[in-house]
Design an enzyme around this catalytic site. Structure first.
Site, PDB file in Angstrom:
ATOM      1  N   HIS A 119     -24.130  22.643 -30.497  1.00 26.58           N
ATOM      2  CA  HIS A 119     -23.480  23.778 -29.823  1.00 26.58           C
ATOM      3  C   HIS A 119     -22.488  23.328 -28.757  1.00 26.58           C
ATOM      4  CE1 HIS A 119     -27.172  26.402 -31.046  1.00 26.58           C
ATOM      5  NE2 HIS A 119     -26.355  26.163 -32.053  1.00 26.58           N
ATOM      6  N   CYS A 127      -8.585  24.091 -25.110  1.00 25.36           N
ATOM      7  CA  CYS A 127      -7.556  25.100 -24.826  1.00 25.36           C
ATOM      8  C   CYS A 127      -7.875  26.386 -25.597  1.00 25.36           C
ATOM      9  CB  CYS A 127      -6.175  24.575 -25.237  1.00 25.36           C
ATOM     10  SG  CYS A 127      -4.850  25.668 -24.715  1.00 25.36           S
ATOM     11  N   CYS A 154      -0.764  22.665 -21.904  1.00 28.72           N
ATOM     12  CA  CYS A 154       0.185  23.803 -21.958  1.00 28.72           C
ATOM     13  C   CYS A 154       0.082  24.694 -20.731  1.00 28.72           C
ATOM     14  CB  CYS A 154      -0.097  24.618 -23.231  1.00 28.72           C
ATOM     15  SG  CYS A 154      -1.619  25.569 -23.139  1.00 28.72           S
ATOM     16  N   GLY A 190     -39.024  22.495 -28.235  1.00 29.36           N
ATOM     17  CA  GLY A 190     -38.431  23.322 -27.178  1.00 29.36           C
ATOM     18  C   GLY A 190     -37.402  24.296 -27.659  1.00 29.36           C
ATOM     19  N   ASN A 216     -44.073  23.259 -28.620  1.00 28.45           N
ATOM     20  CA  ASN A 216     -43.679  24.458 -27.900  1.00 28.45           C
ATOM     21  C   ASN A 216     -44.946  25.089 -27.316  1.00 28.45           C
ATOM     22  OD1 ASN A 216     -42.673  27.127 -27.235  1.00 28.45           O
ATOM     23  ND2 ASN A 216     -41.003  26.765 -28.666  1.00 28.45           N
ATOM     24  N   ALA A 234     -42.919  20.034 -23.766  1.00 28.74           N
ATOM     25  CA  ALA A 234     -42.368  18.832 -24.418  1.00 28.74           C
ATOM     26  C   ALA A 234     -42.491  17.609 -23.521  1.00 28.74           C
ATOM     27  CB  ALA A 234     -40.900  19.083 -24.776  1.00 28.74           C
TER      28      ALA A 234
HETATM   29  C1  BV8 Z   1     -22.473  31.124 -36.709  1.00 27.28           C
HETATM   30  C2  BV8 Z   1     -23.995  27.650 -26.733  1.00 27.28           C
HETATM   31  C3  BV8 Z   1     -21.058  32.102 -38.368  1.00 27.28           C
HETATM   32  C4  BV8 Z   1     -23.334  28.386 -25.646  1.00 27.28           C
HETATM   33  C5  BV8 Z   1     -25.388  29.045 -28.155  1.00 27.28           C
HETATM   34  C6  BV8 Z   1     -27.627  33.339 -40.089  1.00 27.28           C
HETATM   35  C7  BV8 Z   1     -26.764  32.299 -40.414  1.00 27.28           C
HETATM   36  C8  BV8 Z   1     -25.687  31.998 -39.574  1.00 27.28           C
HETATM   37  C9  BV8 Z   1     -25.480  32.735 -38.384  1.00 27.28           C
HETATM   38  C10 BV8 Z   1     -26.350  33.759 -38.080  1.00 27.28           C
HETATM   39  C11 BV8 Z   1     -27.416  34.061 -38.917  1.00 27.28           C
HETATM   40  N1  BV8 Z   1     -28.076  35.107 -38.367  1.00 27.28           N
HETATM   41  C12 BV8 Z   1     -27.489  35.446 -37.201  1.00 27.28           C
HETATM   42  C13 BV8 Z   1     -26.413  34.678 -37.010  1.00 27.28           C
HETATM   43  C14 BV8 Z   1     -25.521  34.774 -35.870  1.00 27.28           C
HETATM   44  C15 BV8 Z   1     -25.979  33.882 -34.710  1.00 27.28           C
HETATM   45  C16 BV8 Z   1     -27.461  33.885 -34.493  1.00 27.28           C
HETATM   46  O1  BV8 Z   1     -28.155  32.979 -34.947  1.00 27.28           O
HETATM   47  N2  BV8 Z   1     -27.942  34.865 -33.757  1.00 27.28           N
HETATM   48  C17 BV8 Z   1     -29.356  34.915 -33.452  1.00 27.28           C
HETATM   49  C18 BV8 Z   1     -29.543  35.309 -31.985  1.00 27.28           C
HETATM   50  C19 BV8 Z   1     -30.006  35.886 -34.414  1.00 27.28           C
HETATM   51  N3  BV8 Z   1     -25.502  32.539 -34.923  1.00 27.28           N
HETATM   52  C20 BV8 Z   1     -24.264  32.238 -34.551  1.00 27.28           C
HETATM   53  O2  BV8 Z   1     -23.477  33.054 -34.095  1.00 27.28           O
HETATM   54  C21 BV8 Z   1     -23.822  30.799 -34.742  1.00 27.28           C
HETATM   55  N4  BV8 Z   1     -22.558  30.844 -35.429  1.00 27.28           N
HETATM   56  O3  BV8 Z   1     -23.302  30.871 -37.508  1.00 27.28           O
HETATM   57  O4  BV8 Z   1     -21.295  31.772 -36.994  1.00 27.28           O
HETATM   58  C22 BV8 Z   1     -19.780  31.498 -38.713  1.00 27.28           C
HETATM   59  C23 BV8 Z   1     -19.746  30.467 -39.653  1.00 27.28           C
HETATM   60  C24 BV8 Z   1     -18.533  29.929 -39.998  1.00 27.28           C
HETATM   61  C25 BV8 Z   1     -17.352  30.389 -39.384  1.00 27.28           C
HETATM   62  C26 BV8 Z   1     -17.393  31.391 -38.420  1.00 27.28           C
HETATM   63  C27 BV8 Z   1     -18.624  31.956 -38.065  1.00 27.28           C
HETATM   64  C28 BV8 Z   1     -23.556  30.104 -33.404  1.00 27.28           C
HETATM   65  C29 BV8 Z   1     -24.832  29.928 -32.653  1.00 27.28           C
HETATM   66  C30 BV8 Z   1     -24.565  29.116 -31.368  1.00 27.28           C
HETATM   67  C31 BV8 Z   1     -24.523  30.050 -30.205  1.00 27.28           C
HETATM   68  N5  BV8 Z   1     -24.400  29.270 -28.962  1.00 27.28           N
HETATM   69  N6  BV8 Z   1     -25.243  28.344 -27.044  1.00 27.28           N
HETATM   70  C32 BV8 Z   1     -24.099  28.255 -24.356  1.00 27.28           C
HETATM   71  O5  BV8 Z   1     -25.106  27.518 -24.270  1.00 27.28           O
HETATM   72  O6  BV8 Z   1     -23.653  28.894 -23.402  1.00 27.28           O
HETATM   73  S1  BV8 Z   1     -26.917  29.610 -28.542  1.00 27.28           S
HETATM   74  C33 BV8 Z   1     -28.059  29.286 -27.341  1.00 27.28           C
HETATM   75  O7  BV8 Z   1     -29.313  29.552 -27.973  1.00 27.28           O
HETATM   76  C34 BV8 Z   1     -28.178  27.850 -26.852  1.00 27.28           C
HETATM   77  O8  BV8 Z   1     -27.393  26.907 -27.552  1.00 27.28           O
HETATM   78  C35 BV8 Z   1     -29.639  27.558 -27.119  1.00 27.28           C
HETATM   79  O9  BV8 Z   1     -29.882  26.226 -27.257  1.00 27.28           O
HETATM   80  C36 BV8 Z   1     -29.784  28.296 -28.377  1.00 27.28           C
HETATM   81  C37 BV8 Z   1     -31.143  28.445 -28.959  1.00 27.28           C
HETATM   82  O10 BV8 Z   1     -31.994  28.806 -27.927  1.00 27.28           O
HETATM   83  P1  BV8 Z   1     -33.141  27.736 -27.582  1.00 27.28           P
HETATM   84  O11 BV8 Z   1     -32.488  26.425 -27.286  1.00 27.28           O
HETATM   85  O12 BV8 Z   1     -34.166  27.783 -28.638  1.00 27.28           O
HETATM   86  O13 BV8 Z   1     -33.637  28.296 -26.216  1.00 27.28           O
HETATM   87  P2  BV8 Z   1     -34.571  29.561 -25.996  1.00 27.28           P
HETATM   88  O14 BV8 Z   1     -34.539  29.894 -24.550  1.00 27.28           O
HETATM   89  O15 BV8 Z   1     -34.257  30.605 -27.023  1.00 27.28           O
HETATM   90  O16 BV8 Z   1     -36.034  29.011 -26.351  1.00 27.28           O
HETATM   91  C38 BV8 Z   1     -36.638  28.043 -25.515  1.00 27.28           C
HETATM   92  C39 BV8 Z   1     -37.935  27.696 -26.189  1.00 27.28           C
HETATM   93  O17 BV8 Z   1     -38.529  26.652 -25.426  1.00 27.28           O
HETATM   94  C40 BV8 Z   1     -38.922  28.843 -26.216  1.00 27.28           C
HETATM   95  O18 BV8 Z   1     -39.512  28.915 -27.502  1.00 27.28           O
HETATM   96  C41 BV8 Z   1     -39.970  28.460 -25.164  1.00 27.28           C
HETATM   97  O19 BV8 Z   1     -41.269  28.880 -25.565  1.00 27.28           O
HETATM   98  C42 BV8 Z   1     -39.901  26.966 -25.222  1.00 27.28           C
HETATM   99  N7  BV8 Z   1     -40.280  26.269 -24.003  1.00 27.28           N
HETATM  100  C43 BV8 Z   1     -40.275  26.710 -22.725  1.00 27.28           C
HETATM  101  N8  BV8 Z   1     -40.682  25.696 -21.901  1.00 27.28           N
HETATM  102  C44 BV8 Z   1     -40.920  24.616 -22.705  1.00 27.28           C
HETATM  103  C45 BV8 Z   1     -40.667  24.976 -24.034  1.00 27.28           C
HETATM  104  N9  BV8 Z   1     -40.817  24.132 -25.060  1.00 27.28           N
HETATM  105  C46 BV8 Z   1     -41.240  22.884 -24.771  1.00 27.28           C
HETATM  106  N10 BV8 Z   1     -41.498  22.450 -23.531  1.00 27.28           N
HETATM  107  C47 BV8 Z   1     -41.354  23.292 -22.470  1.00 27.28           C
HETATM  108  N11 BV8 Z   1     -41.637  22.844 -21.218  1.00 27.28           N
HETATM  109 ZN    ZN Z   2      -3.221  24.179 -24.120  1.00 25.94          ZN
END
Ligand code: BV8
Ligand code: ZN
Length: 247
Positions: A119, A127, A154, A190, A216, A234
């Site tokens: 990601h 840009c 740019c 995680g 997790n 983790a």
């Molecule tokens: C795309 C970067 C298409 C920015 C992020 C099916 C196929 C393809 C796409 C989709 C699909 N279904 C839906 C989609 C769309 C979407 C999607 O998946 N939506 C979800 C919400 C349903 N996917 C997309 O849009 C992706 N793009 O496929 O586009 C396409 C293809 C070609 C051409 C054009 C378009 C893009 C996804 C990337 C989005 N960007 N972040 C930023 O960070 O600001 S996502 C964001 O969520 C972060 O990257 C993060 O890493 C990611 C996942 O979250 P987690 O890392 O799992 O974090 P979370 O808080 O959710 O969970 C933490 C876990 O840790 C918990 O389970 C908790 O219990 C646990 N935990 C807590 N403490 C601990 C622990 N575990 C261990 N130890 C601990 N101590």
């Molecule tokens: Zn530029």
């Protein structure tokens, strides 16, 4: 932590040549980096569609940059934790080791290992104008000298070098990640296993015959399909696992 399960995973790792680990925000939680969906998580205070999408950025680039600058400032005080250190050390342990991360925080890198950043990176900018083609550049300023930051080529608007919802991942990264699911052991650590296509990798690995493990404290949609669930933080589980591996 269940010692028998830890021993089972340690045994599988000892026999493995190809080991792949996918990390999410949970591995940075112990470093003080808020997760996205946990209690007090990042997304709690903001709705993902309000901030981490190209539409949100087009609508209000300053608001989105304020959120990223706030995250960068928090990250500047965070250190890698034992999870990052252990995962960074496994490159020397396994002949074919792949570390894939959804995290943009740079903590794996600061623990000495370059992951495949599915990601992108919060420390890189690019840009906003497609016509510019200036690629990405590193910016470690905390706080940002100007908001929104400008493109050095740019002079136009710069954007965070991350993959937003609705944006495709880098095809080269996807190809590497998919190839990495051909492994003997696949560990999802995680991550809430909600965000695709990254969340699909553990399913691919399972289908390809890998021994799959989830680390997790909570259940996720992947919990039902993995071979072993190591329930816990983790930073603790990976430390205990590493001790068994090297014991
Ligand atoms: C795309 C970067 C298409 C920015 C992020 C099916 C196929 C393809 C796409 C989709 C699909 N279904 C839906 C989609 C769309 C979407 C999607 O998946 N939506 C979800 C919400 C349903 N996917 C997309 O849009 C992706 N793009 O496929 O586009 C396409 C293809 C070609 C051409 C054009 C378009 C893009 C996804 C990337 C989005 N960007 N972040 C930023 O960070 O600001 S996502 C964001 O969520 C972060 O990257 C993060 O890493 C990611 C996942 O979250 P987690 O890392 O799992 O974090 P979370 O808080 O959710 O969970 C933490 C876990 O840790 C918990 O389970 C908790 O219990 C646990 N935990 C807590 N403490 C601990 C622990 N575990 C261990 N130890 C601990 N101590
Ligand atoms: Zn530029």
């Amino acid at each position: 932590m269940n010692d028998t399960l830890l021993d089972r995973v340690a045994d599988a790792l000892r026999q493995a040549q190809r080991v792949t680990v996918l990390t999410g925000a949970g591995v940075s939680a112990a470093s003080g980096v808020p997760t996205f969906r946990g209690p007090g998580g990042l997304w709690k205070s903001f709705r993902a569609e309000d901030l981490a999408t190209p539409e949100a950025f087009a609508r209000d680039p300053l608001l989105v940059w304020e959120w990223y600058d706030w995250r960068r400032q928090r990250l500047a005080h965070c250190q890698p934790n034992r999870a990052h250190v252990v995962l960074g050390s496994w490159g020397a342990l396994f002949p074919h080791y792949r570390l894939l991360t959804q995290n943009v925080d740079g903590l794996h890198e600061r623990a000495g290992f370059e992951p495949i950043r599915l990601h992108g990176s919060i420390w890189e900018l690019s840009c906003w104008s497609r016509a510019c083609g200036s690629g990405t550049w590193r910016n470690d300023q905390v706080p940002l000298a100007e908001r929104p930051p400008r493109c050095p080529s740019c002079g136009g608007l710069a954007r965070p070098g991350v993959v937003w919802f609705g944006e495709g991942l880098d095809p080269h990264d996807v190809a590497q990640a998919t190839a990495a699911t051909a492994c003997q052991v696949f560990i999802a650590a995680g991550t809430s296993s909600l965000v695709y296509p990254a969340a699909g990798l553990v399913h691919d690995a399972h289908r390809r015959g890998a021994f799959t493990v989830e680390i997790n404290p909570d259940e996720t949609p992947a919990s039902a399909i993995v071979d072993v669930r190591l329930q816990g933080g983790a930073e603790t589980v990976l430390h205990d696992l590493d001790e068994r591996l090297r014991g």
